[in-house]
Design an enzyme around this catalytic site. Structure first.
Site, PDB file in Angstrom:
ATOM      1  N   ASP A  16      45.705  27.052  39.393  1.00 52.39           N
ATOM      2  CA  ASP A  16      46.377  28.327  39.616  1.00 52.39           C
ATOM      3  C   ASP A  16      47.641  28.137  40.299  1.00 52.39           C
ATOM      4  O   ASP A  16      47.656  28.121  41.556  1.00 52.39           O
ATOM      5  CB  ASP A  16      45.249  29.388  40.277  1.00 52.39           C
ATOM      6  CG  ASP A  16      46.002  30.759  40.839  1.00 52.39           C
ATOM      7  OD1 ASP A  16      46.752  31.138  39.821  1.00 52.39           O
ATOM      8  OD2 ASP A  16      45.862  31.331  41.641  1.00 52.39           O
ATOM      9  N   GLU A  75      47.116  28.311  34.586  1.00 47.33           N
ATOM     10  CA  GLU A  75      47.278  29.816  34.083  1.00 47.33           C
ATOM     11  C   GLU A  75      48.814  30.284  33.983  1.00 47.33           C
ATOM     12  O   GLU A  75      49.667  29.424  34.688  1.00 47.33           O
ATOM     13  CB  GLU A  75      46.983  30.402  35.486  1.00 47.33           C
ATOM     14  CG  GLU A  75      46.926  32.089  35.294  1.00 47.33           C
ATOM     15  CD  GLU A  75      46.550  33.077  36.306  1.00 47.33           C
ATOM     16  OE1 GLU A  75      47.227  33.668  37.036  1.00 47.33           O
ATOM     17  OE2 GLU A  75      45.418  32.845  36.911  1.00 47.33           O
ATOM     18  N   ASP A 147      42.532  31.781  45.530  1.00 49.41           N
ATOM     19  CA  ASP A 147      43.340  30.670  44.703  1.00 49.41           C
ATOM     20  C   ASP A 147      42.358  29.641  43.934  1.00 49.41           C
ATOM     21  O   ASP A 147      42.622  29.386  42.853  1.00 49.41           O
ATOM     22  CB  ASP A 147      44.396  30.127  45.691  1.00 49.41           C
ATOM     23  CG  ASP A 147      45.417  31.006  46.194  1.00 49.41           C
ATOM     24  OD1 ASP A 147      45.956  31.765  45.325  1.00 49.41           O
ATOM     25  OD2 ASP A 147      45.508  31.455  47.310  1.00 49.41           O
TER      26      ASP A 147
END
Length: 180
Positions: A16, A75, A147
């Protein structure tokens, strides 16, 4: 001869990306089961952009070296109201992808909407919902940081979507550093 369960296993690194905090999560998929390996966050110091990007890339290269994933899931960047924030996030994402590509790993990409839909069942789920579902799916004793949970969710999304159909060693091709 390799036992069937080992032949069907794959280690996935989910990322991420963020300029301040980049989450990472490593899991193993053995058959249809997911097993937590590790997760955490790379925090960059305040300072000039090139130095911060180097911290992200070097830290993720260390994660890759330590955990030896077979593929990486990152992502995708969404477009913010603030174009400057979007550009900075894109550069952090680029550093993460470079760490994977430098290790000759294939890279898959999903939007936050796709990840949340796959993990929570709702593309507009809140961070707390993602954390709770990741904790539940991986049978974690506690809730991962937001996260790290997002990174693990990326890995879970990929494990459930692409890898349930076919294993990377049996037909997935790498095109321009990405799985296809």
């Amino acid at each position: 001869m390799v036992p069937l369960d080992q032949a069907a296993s794959v280690r996935i690194l989910g990322i991420d990306p963020g300029l301040r905090i980049t989450g990472f999560g490593v899991l193993d998929k053995v058959g249809q089961k997911l097993f937590y390996v590790a997760s955490g966050c790379v925090k960059t110091p305040v300072g000039r952009l090139p130095g911060r990007l180097k911290v992200i890339m070097d830290s993720l290269r260390e994660v890759i070296e330590t955990h030896q994933p077979q593929l990486v899931v990152v992502e995708k960047v969404f477009v913010n109201i603030n174009p400057q924030s979007t550009l900075l996030l894109g550069q952090a994402r680029g550093a993460a992808i470079c760490a994977a590509v430098a290790a000759s790993l294939p890279v898959a990409e999903y939007t936050a909407l796709q990840v949340k839909q796959a993990v929570v069942g709702n593309g507009h789920a809140k961070k707390e919902q993602v954390q709770a579902m990741v904790q539940r799916l991986l049978a974690l004793p506690g809730s991962p940081s937001p996260d790290a949970a997002d990174a693990l969710a990326c890995a879970i999304c990929h494990a459930h979507s692409v890898l349930s159909v076919r294993h990377p060693a049996s037909g997935m091709r790498m095109r321009n550093g990405r799985l296809g």
